[in-house]
Design a protein around this motif. Structure first.
Motif, PDB file in Angstrom:
ATOM      1  N   VAL A  57       0.844  -1.201   0.000  1.00  0.00           N
ATOM      2  CA  VAL A  57       0.000   0.000   0.000  1.00  0.00           C
ATOM      3  C   VAL A  57       0.881   1.254   0.000  1.00  0.00           C
ATOM      4  CG1 VAL A  57      -1.656   1.336   1.380  1.00  0.00           C
ATOM      5  CG2 VAL A  57      -1.995  -1.119   1.065  1.00  0.00           C
ATOM      6  N   LEU A  58       1.943   1.257   0.805  1.00  0.00           N
ATOM      7  CA  LEU A  58       2.856   2.400   0.844  1.00  0.00           C
ATOM      8  C   LEU A  58       3.501   2.644  -0.521  1.00  0.00           C
ATOM      9  CD1 LEU A  58       4.617   1.743   4.263  1.00  0.00           C
ATOM     10  CD2 LEU A  58       3.272   3.773   3.684  1.00  0.00           C
ATOM     11  N   LEU A  59       4.019   1.585  -1.146  1.00  0.00           N
ATOM     12  CA  LEU A  59       4.678   1.730  -2.448  1.00  0.00           C
ATOM     13  C   LEU A  59       3.690   2.112  -3.541  1.00  0.00           C
ATOM     14  CD1 LEU A  59       7.234  -1.217  -2.332  1.00  0.00           C
ATOM     15  CD2 LEU A  59       7.701   1.233  -2.113  1.00  0.00           C
ATOM     16  N   SER A  60       2.481   1.580  -3.469  1.00  0.00           N
ATOM     17  CA  SER A  60       1.455   1.918  -4.449  1.00  0.00           C
ATOM     18  C   SER A  60       1.090   3.401  -4.344  1.00  0.00           C
ATOM     19  CB  SER A  60       0.213   1.049  -4.236  1.00  0.00           C
ATOM     20  OG  SER A  60      -0.815   1.432  -5.096  1.00  0.00           O
ATOM     21  N   GLY A  61       0.932   3.888  -3.107  1.00  0.00           N
ATOM     22  CA  GLY A  61       0.630   5.303  -2.902  1.00  0.00           C
ATOM     23  C   GLY A  61       1.764   6.190  -3.401  1.00  0.00           C
ATOM     24  N   ALA A  62       2.999   5.789  -3.140  1.00  0.00           N
ATOM     25  CA  ALA A  62       4.161   6.571  -3.584  1.00  0.00           C
ATOM     26  C   ALA A  62       4.246   6.605  -5.104  1.00  0.00           C
ATOM     27  CB  ALA A  62       5.441   5.978  -2.997  1.00  0.00           C
ATOM     28  N   ALA A  63       3.895   5.512  -5.738  1.00  0.00           N
ATOM     29  CA  ALA A  63       3.951   5.449  -7.204  1.00  0.00           C
ATOM     30  C   ALA A  63       2.949   6.396  -7.852  1.00  0.00           C
ATOM     31  CB  ALA A  63       3.699   4.015  -7.670  1.00  0.00           C
ATOM     32  N   GLN A  64       1.899   6.756  -7.134  1.00  0.00           N
ATOM     33  CA  GLN A  64       0.876   7.643  -7.681  1.00  0.00           C
ATOM     34  C   GLN A  64       1.173   9.122  -7.436  1.00  0.00           C
ATOM     35  OE1 GLN A  64      -2.999   6.307  -6.355  1.00  0.00           O
ATOM     36  NE2 GLN A  64      -2.358   4.171  -6.547  1.00  0.00           N
ATOM     37  N   ARG A  65       2.240   9.417  -6.676  1.00  0.00           N
ATOM     38  CA  ARG A  65       2.593  10.809  -6.384  1.00  0.00           C
ATOM     39  C   ARG A  65       3.670  11.304  -7.337  1.00  0.00           C
ATOM     40  NH1 ARG A  65       2.327   8.581  -1.232  1.00  0.00           N
ATOM     41  NH2 ARG A  65       0.482   9.282  -0.138  1.00  0.00           N
ATOM     42  N   ASP A  66       3.612  12.579  -7.659  1.00  0.00           N
ATOM     43  CA  ASP A  66       4.629  13.171  -8.539  1.00  0.00           C
ATOM     44  C   ASP A  66       6.017  13.107  -7.923  1.00  0.00           C
ATOM     45  OD1 ASP A  66       2.774  13.793 -10.497  1.00  0.00           O
ATOM     46  OD2 ASP A  66       2.407  15.804  -9.708  1.00  0.00           O
ATOM     47  N   ASN A  67       6.106  13.290  -6.594  1.00  0.00           N
ATOM     48  CA  ASN A  67       7.416  13.289  -5.944  1.00  0.00           C
ATOM     49  C   ASN A  67       7.845  11.905  -5.469  1.00  0.00           C
ATOM     50  OD1 ASN A  67       5.801  12.877  -3.700  1.00  0.00           O
ATOM     51  ND2 ASN A  67       6.492  14.700  -2.603  1.00  0.00           N
ATOM     52  N   GLY A  68       6.964  10.917  -5.572  1.00  0.00           N
ATOM     53  CA  GLY A  68       7.290   9.542  -5.199  1.00  0.00           C
ATOM     54  C   GLY A  68       7.432   9.305  -3.711  1.00  0.00           C
ATOM     55  N   SER A  69       6.957  10.221  -2.876  1.00  0.00           N
ATOM     56  CA  SER A  69       7.107  10.092  -1.433  1.00  0.00           C
ATOM     57  C   SER A  69       6.151   9.049  -0.858  1.00  0.00           C
ATOM     58  CB  SER A  69       6.846  11.441  -0.768  1.00  0.00           C
ATOM     59  OG  SER A  69       6.952  11.327   0.632  1.00  0.00           O
ATOM     60  N   LEU A  70       6.613   8.338   0.158  1.00  0.00           N
ATOM     61  CA  LEU A  70       5.746   7.402   0.871  1.00  0.00           C
ATOM     62  C   LEU A  70       4.758   8.152   1.763  1.00  0.00           C
ATOM     63  CD1 LEU A  70       8.370   4.753   2.058  1.00  0.00           C
ATOM     64  CD2 LEU A  70       6.790   4.552   0.144  1.00  0.00           C
ATOM     65  N   LEU A  71       5.064   9.403   2.054  1.00  0.00           N
ATOM     66  CA  LEU A  71       4.233  10.225   2.927  1.00  0.00           C
ATOM     67  C   LEU A  71       3.616  11.376   2.164  1.00  0.00           C
ATOM     68  CD1 LEU A  71       6.729  10.368   5.891  1.00  0.00           C
ATOM     69  CD2 LEU A  71       4.779   8.851   5.644  1.00  0.00           C
ATOM     70  N   PRO A  72       2.429  11.839   2.501  1.00  0.00           N
ATOM     71  CA  PRO A  72       1.604  11.408   3.616  1.00  0.00           C
ATOM     72  C   PRO A  72       1.057  10.004   3.379  1.00  0.00           C
ATOM     73  CG  PRO A  72       0.411  12.995   2.278  1.00  0.00           C
ATOM     74  CD  PRO A  72       1.801  12.898   1.718  1.00  0.00           C
ATOM     75  N   LEU A  73       0.673   9.374   4.456  1.00  0.00           N
ATOM     76  CA  LEU A  73       0.169   8.001   4.376  1.00  0.00           C
ATOM     77  C   LEU A  73      -1.134   7.937   3.578  1.00  0.00           C
ATOM     78  CD1 LEU A  73       0.649   6.831   8.068  1.00  0.00           C
ATOM     79  CD2 LEU A  73       2.087   6.288   6.103  1.00  0.00           C
ATOM     80  N   PRO A  74      -1.330   6.866   2.838  1.00  0.00           N
ATOM     81  CA  PRO A  74      -2.625   6.666   2.169  1.00  0.00           C
ATOM     82  C   PRO A  74      -3.740   6.604   3.221  1.00  0.00           C
ATOM     83  CG  PRO A  74      -0.987   5.135   1.315  1.00  0.00           C
ATOM     84  CD  PRO A  74      -0.372   5.821   2.497  1.00  0.00           C
ATOM     85  N   ALA A  75      -4.941   6.949   2.832  1.00  0.00           N
ATOM     86  CA  ALA A  75      -6.076   7.001   3.756  1.00  0.00           C
ATOM     87  C   ALA A  75      -6.353   5.655   4.424  1.00  0.00           C
ATOM     88  CB  ALA A  75      -7.320   7.486   3.022  1.00  0.00           C
ATOM     89  N   SER A  76      -5.986   4.566   3.774  1.00  0.00           N
ATOM     90  CA  SER A  76      -6.271   3.243   4.328  1.00  0.00           C
ATOM     91  C   SER A  76      -5.302   2.843   5.447  1.00  0.00           C
ATOM     92  CB  SER A  76      -6.221   2.189   3.222  1.00  0.00           C
ATOM     93  OG  SER A  76      -4.928   2.140   2.653  1.00  0.00           O
ATOM     94  N   LEU A  77      -4.246   3.627   5.667  1.00  0.00           N
ATOM     95  CA  LEU A  77      -3.277   3.314   6.719  1.00  0.00           C
ATOM     96  C   LEU A  77      -3.328   4.356   7.822  1.00  0.00           C
ATOM     97  CD1 LEU A  77      -0.126   2.347   4.618  1.00  0.00           C
ATOM     98  CD2 LEU A  77      -1.781   0.822   5.690  1.00  0.00           C
ATOM     99  N   ARG A  78      -3.199   3.879   9.054  1.00  0.00           N
ATOM    100  CA  ARG A  78      -3.146   4.775  10.202  1.00  0.00           C
ATOM    101  C   ARG A  78      -1.723   4.799  10.738  1.00  0.00           C
ATOM    102  NH1 ARG A  78      -7.268   2.279  14.059  1.00  0.00           N
ATOM    103  NH2 ARG A  78      -6.737   0.459  12.856  1.00  0.00           N
ATOM    104  N   PRO A  79      -1.261   5.960  11.193  1.00  0.00           N
ATOM    105  CA  PRO A  79       0.088   6.032  11.762  1.00  0.00           C
ATOM    106  C   PRO A  79       0.209   5.101  12.964  1.00  0.00           C
ATOM    107  CG  PRO A  79      -0.868   8.225  11.530  1.00  0.00           C
ATOM    108  CD  PRO A  79      -1.952   7.244  11.225  1.00  0.00           C
ATOM    109  N   GLY A  80       1.346   4.533  13.117  1.00  0.00           N
ATOM    110  CA  GLY A  80       1.574   3.644  14.251  1.00  0.00           C
ATOM    111  C   GLY A  80       2.784   2.770  14.025  1.00  0.00           C
ATOM    112  N   GLY A  81       2.975   1.837  14.934  1.00  0.00           N
ATOM    113  CA  GLY A  81       4.135   0.959  14.898  1.00  0.00           C
ATOM    114  C   GLY A  81       4.231   0.106  13.648  1.00  0.00           C
ATOM    115  N   GLY A  82       3.085  -0.354  13.135  1.00  0.00           N
ATOM    116  CA  GLY A  82       3.109  -1.196  11.942  1.00  0.00           C
ATOM    117  C   GLY A  82       3.597  -0.457  10.715  1.00  0.00           C
TER     118      GLY A  82
END
Length: 86
Positions: A21-46
């Motif tokens: 999910v992180l890599l998929s979200g980054a692939a859709q951004r112009d800057n390729g950043s993993l952040l901000p997190l996709p809506a389906s993920l919540r910040p935390g240890g995982g």
């Protein structure tokens, strides 16, 4: 005897659902950043563990940025923030 094709002998890297999910979200951004997190993920240890694993495996790397939306860490000694890009 004919050797097997290279694709049959290569080792596939398995990724967790969170890493995908992180890599998929980054692939859709112009800057390729993993952040901000996709809506389906919540910040935390995982998520932190998944990002750490991507960094260790070389699927992502840290970059300095002035973009506050793409930051994860800050250092009190500088105004730059770290972002992660695959």
């Amino acid at each position: 005897m004919v050797p097997p094709p290279a694709w049959k002998t290569s080792i596939m890297t398995s990724l967790s659902d969170t890493q995908r999910v992180l890599l998929s979200g980054a692939a859709q951004r112009d800057n390729g950043s993993l952040l901000p997190l996709p809506a389906s993920l919540r910040p935390g240890g995982g998520v932190a563990k998944a990002i750490g694993a991507l960094l260790i495996r070389g699927f992502a790397e840290e970059h300095e940025t002035h973009d506050r939306a793409g930051c994860c860490q800050s250092n009190a000694n500088r105004s730059l923030h770290d972002a992660f890009r695959p």
